[in-house]
Design an enzyme around this catalytic site. Structure first.
Site, short mmCIF file in Angstrom:
data_model
loop_
_atom_site.label_atom_id
_atom_site.label_comp_id
_atom_site.label_asym_id
_atom_site.label_seq_id
_atom_site.Cartn_x
_atom_site.Cartn_y
_atom_site.Cartn_z
N THR A 60 0.70 -1.13 -0.01
CA THR A 60 -0.23 0.04 -0.04
C THR A 60 0.94 0.93 -0.21
OG1 THR A 60 -1.70 -1.50 1.40
CG2 THR A 60 -1.34 0.73 1.23
N GLN A 88 -4.70 -14.72 13.79
CA GLN A 88 -4.13 -13.35 14.39
C GLN A 88 -4.27 -11.60 13.91
OE1 GLN A 88 -0.19 -14.94 13.45
NE2 GLN A 88 -0.94 -15.85 12.25
N HIS A 133 4.87 -13.83 6.81
CA HIS A 133 5.25 -14.37 4.98
C HIS A 133 7.30 -13.99 5.28
CE1 HIS A 133 3.26 -16.73 2.76
NE2 HIS A 133 2.29 -16.12 2.43
N ASP A 186 2.46 -7.49 11.11
CA ASP A 186 4.41 -8.07 9.92
C ASP A 186 5.03 -7.89 10.54
OD1 ASP A 186 2.52 -9.61 7.03
OD2 ASP A 186 2.77 -10.45 9.00
O1 F6P Z 1 0.33 -9.04 5.62
C1 F6P Z 1 -0.59 -9.21 6.31
C2 F6P Z 1 -0.81 -11.20 6.18
O2 F6P Z 1 -0.94 -11.41 7.41
C3 F6P Z 1 0.95 -11.90 6.39
O3 F6P Z 1 1.35 -12.20 7.76
C4 F6P Z 1 -0.47 -12.85 5.45
O4 F6P Z 1 0.86 -13.69 5.02
C5 F6P Z 1 -0.85 -12.09 4.70
O5 F6P Z 1 -1.57 -11.14 4.91
C6 F6P Z 1 -1.88 -13.54 4.56
O6 F6P Z 1 -2.86 -12.16 3.00
P1 F6P Z 1 -4.42 -12.63 2.84
O7 F6P Z 1 -4.74 -11.51 3.86
O8 F6P Z 1 -4.36 -11.75 1.33
O9 F6P Z 1 -4.33 -14.27 2.76
#
Ligand code: F6P
Length: 362
Positions: free
Chosen positions: A120, A288, A186, A142
């Site tokens: 973003t 989380q 990630h 994160d």
């Molecule tokens: O960026 C935050 C996060 O929760 C990461 O920790 C996780 O890998 C990712 O978003 C998951 O993405 P989405 O919500 O698009 O599945």
């Protein structure tokens, strides 16, 4: 009312949701309306709302009782407006970026506050170059945004993950098992590292430190010899083996795509094979990201939101608000774009984890 260079301010939330988003929206909107008399226009579902002009003038009543509300009242998306920019220019097509600028000017915006993570903020930096007056806030569970010590959302996710680890201790000790818990993160292992230390994880695996299953196995077997009947292994979803870390990105992605189950299951399987120990898996996932923010995130989001709006009023655009030391500052967005804050191998929390006997997989 205080003087403000901006009269009409847009606001949007983009990327993965995080606890504290509504607290930040409330802080931005109340400061804008109550201190500066601004009109505040909310866009639905991140940049997509800006592209498609899915917007509404926000009313003061909308901000009562959202301080403690998880998620975002505006909705969010992972829309990437610049992904087709070159094609649009080559084909003289109206692209997402032009639509954003049209919406911005049609609604008479003279500022835009954007709440989001790395992707973003990278988009926000590109929109600054397109002439939009932007201030952004660092949001993600994160905590992997550069130039800020902390992002809002992290402490709530940390608290959720730590409580889960606490709960796993009782079942692990009852069954003399290895409990593997997979947490989000990630590319950066902040959540795994901090929740692992807070929850007393015996092994913590982060993307930054490729793991050797033999090292993990030795550590777990030694615990058994020392009379410890169970172990807790905390794994970031982006953790990789030494072999995987040596692969090129494409091969790694292909290998992972062929894997059945996420990394937590792979680690449990490898532990069962290498250490001949009984292992079970918990993937914490989106728990989380949900629920009411902890007090720290409510305070941080409020501080960031009010500071951002004061910067808007002063015309101090092109920046992300950030926490550095104990001070809130404005950091130029070009210093944030296309970067990610990973865990430095010499970080004091890495050292503390090792000092208390935690195995980090190496
Ligand atoms: O960026 C935050 C996060 O929760 C990461 O920790 C996780 O890998 C990712 O978003 C998951 O993405 P989405 O919500 O698009 O599945």
């Amino acid at each position: 009312m205080n003087k403000s260079v901006s009269k009409t301010c847009g606001i949007l939330t983009s990327g993965g949701d995080a606890p504290g988003l509504n607290a930040a929206i409330r802080a931005v909107a109340r400061t804008a309306m109550n201190v500066y008399g601004m009109k505040v226009i909310g866009f639905e579902h991140g940049y997509r709302g800006l592209i498609e002009n899915r917007s509404r003038v926000l009313k003061p009543t909308e901000f009562s009782s959202i301080l403690t509300l998880g998620g975002t009242i505006l909705g969010t998306s992972r829309e990437k407006p610049f992904k087709d920019k070159n094609w649009c220019e080559e084909n003289n097509a109206t692209c997402a970026v032009n639509s954003i600028k049209e919406t911005y000017h049609k609604l008479g915006l003279d500022s835009l506050v954007i709440l989001g993570g790395n992707g973003t903020n990278t988009t926000a930096s590109l929109l600054v170059n397109e002439g939009l007056n932007i201030i952004s806030l660092p949001k993600t569970i994160d905590n992997d945004i550069v130039e800020t010590d902390i992002t809002f959302g992290f402490h709530t996710a940390l608290s959720v993950a730590t409580e889960a680890i606490d709960r796993l201790h009782s079942t692990a000790s009852s069954h003399n098992r290895v409990m593997v818990i997979e947490v989000m993160g990630h590319k950066a292992g902040w959540l795994a590292l901090y929740s692992g230390v807070a929850g007393g994880g015996d092994v913590i695996l982060v993307p930054e430190i490729p793991y050797d299953i033999n090292s993990i196995s030795r550590h777990l077997k030694q615990r058994g010899k020392d009379g410890k009947s169970f172990s807790i292994v905390v794994v970031a979803e982006g953790a990789r083996s030494i072999e995987e870390a040596g692969m090129d990105k494409k091969k790694f992605k292909k290998l992972r795509a062929q894997m059945s189950g996420s990394i937590g299951y792979r680690i449990a399987h490898e532990i069962q094979k290498a250490a001949e120990l009984d292992a079970r898996v918990t993937v914490l996932g989106y728990v989380q990201r949900g629920g009411t923010p902890v007090a720290y995130d409510r305070i941080l989001a409020t501080e960031f939101g009010t500071a951002a709006t004061n910067m808007v009023a002063q015309g101090d655009f092109g920046k992300m608000v950030a926490m550095q030391g104990n001070h809130i500052v404005g950091v130029p967005l070009e210093k944030v774009a296309n970067r990610i804050k990973t865990v430095p191998l010499d970080h004091e929390m890495v050292k503390s984890a090792r000092d208390v006997g935690t195995c980090l997989g190496d």
